[in-house]
Design a protein around this motif. Sequence first.
Motif, mmCIF file in Angstrom:
data_model
loop_
_atom_site.group_PDB
_atom_site.id
_atom_site.type_symbol
_atom_site.label_atom_id
_atom_site.label_comp_id
_atom_site.label_asym_id
_atom_site.label_seq_id
_atom_site.Cartn_x
_atom_site.Cartn_y
_atom_site.Cartn_z
ATOM 1 N N ALA A 189 48.783 -0.107 21.838
ATOM 2 C CA ALA A 189 49.988 -0.877 21.206
ATOM 3 C C ALA A 189 49.665 -1.422 19.776
ATOM 4 N N SER A 190 50.272 -1.362 18.586
ATOM 5 C CA SER A 190 49.835 -1.726 17.453
ATOM 6 C C SER A 190 49.648 -3.325 17.565
ATOM 7 N N VAL A 195 38.465 -12.487 24.054
ATOM 8 C CA VAL A 195 40.095 -12.477 23.731
ATOM 9 C C VAL A 195 40.011 -11.377 22.590
ATOM 10 N N ASN A 196 39.178 -11.443 21.494
ATOM 11 C CA ASN A 196 39.312 -10.653 20.394
ATOM 12 C C ASN A 196 38.749 -9.297 20.848
ATOM 13 N N GLU A 197 37.825 -9.203 21.751
ATOM 14 C CA GLU A 197 37.444 -7.552 22.307
ATOM 15 C C GLU A 197 38.773 -7.290 22.875
ATOM 16 N N ALA A 198 39.340 -8.192 23.613
ATOM 17 C CA ALA A 198 40.605 -7.554 24.481
ATOM 18 C C ALA A 198 41.600 -6.732 23.336
ATOM 19 N N GLY A 255 44.791 -13.165 11.911
ATOM 20 C CA GLY A 255 44.421 -11.817 11.239
ATOM 21 C C GLY A 255 44.492 -10.603 12.397
ATOM 22 N N ARG A 256 44.630 -11.133 13.447
ATOM 23 C CA ARG A 256 44.550 -9.979 14.450
ATOM 24 C C ARG A 256 46.046 -9.962 15.276
ATOM 25 N N ILE A 270 51.302 -7.039 19.765
ATOM 26 C CA ILE A 270 50.563 -7.624 20.836
ATOM 27 C C ILE A 270 50.730 -9.019 20.906
ATOM 28 N N PHE A 271 50.947 -9.335 22.283
ATOM 29 C CA PHE A 271 51.208 -10.891 22.483
ATOM 30 C C PHE A 271 50.159 -11.506 23.320
ATOM 31 N N ILE A 272 49.935 -12.965 23.231
ATOM 32 C CA ILE A 272 48.927 -13.516 24.066
ATOM 33 C C ILE A 272 49.698 -14.594 24.826
ATOM 34 N N VAL A 273 49.543 -14.775 25.979
ATOM 35 C CA VAL A 273 50.054 -15.944 26.852
ATOM 36 C C VAL A 273 49.003 -16.836 27.136
ATOM 37 N N THR A 274 48.910 -18.013 26.847
ATOM 38 C CA THR A 274 47.820 -19.060 27.028
ATOM 39 C C THR A 274 48.378 -20.428 27.339
#
Length: 354
Positions: free
Chosen positions: A49-50, A38-41, A72-73, A54-58
């Motif tokens: 996109a800055s 996920v961090n690589e993504a 931090g990301r 960025i959003f993560i749906v989990t």
Amino acid sequence: MKIYGVIMAGGGGTRFWPLSRQTTPKQLLNLSGKDLMVNEAIDRLSKTASKDNIFIVTNEAQVSKMLQATKGRVKRNHILSEPSARNTAACIGYAAMEIVKKYGDGIMVITPSDAYIKNEEEFTRVLGVAVRAAEEKDALVTVGITPTFAATGYGYIKFQKSGEEVLKVLEFKEKPDEQTAKKYVDSGEYVWNSGMFIWKASTILKNFEKYLPNIYSDLVKIGNAMDTSEEFNVIDKIYPKIESISIDYGIMEKSSDVYVVPGKFGWNDVGSFDMLTVLHEADENGNVKIGDQINVDTKNCITYSSGRLVATIGLENIVVIETGDAVLVCDKSKVQDVKKVVEQLKKDRRAELL
């Protein structure tokens, strides 16, 4: 327009058991030896996109570890929690509604959390082409992968040849048999379906209203509760009842206003253990070895040790995965069936191993 990155990271990664578990699925594993998937993504997408956008749906079971992993990301309030898994349509609709209601319309660049990209510079360039197309055409855009062989494990997208880089989509095709896949590749009119999508948040919501009105109605209820004291109660109540359907079936295959940008950037869908051969260099005997290993008369195997020594003798085309509480041994040709072990564990109520 503002560009928003959306990473879909709610999957269970059952074909990576016993490494992948419900609270620590594939996207929260370091399979490359560099960083968590996920961090690589996130880092790849941040070139388009800055990170502030960025959003993560989990899945809610993964939220705690996701927050820790991405600290931090990604902003904490940009990690969206699904009370239950309802497939990609609900996931994408939820993110679109969140963006429109709280941050204003913009281009959504949606990617999976578990793909491998070799040429990140070209990947970023292709996303830029897709973003411009989505804004100028106000259409649905996807990224397709130019086939390198007659794959039977991917869906295909047929496009209209035009000599342009942004191509009109004519048809989506399910995973074909080998003979059909060869015809697709030989024709030069098909790309692999990568599961990456680019469009305005407002545009995809209009498509929900047109093609998936029941889901749209549920999304509106959730949207109306956003930024109120009832937001999370409404999500918990409504989300598990949303129809479970993929964005491909629900919208992409029905819309006549879809475009594809073909890409060649060393893409691989890291869907099963055999794909570790893409992430790691094999030795002179064709073996991929991760962790403490002794391999005697062993060829074309994948062996993974999380701590203990793994020793193999006289094996060929075998996968061996060792963790603290389980060991998986299977033929390379059967890696897609690892999920059947997970299904059996559920039937046996072995929750401690899930």
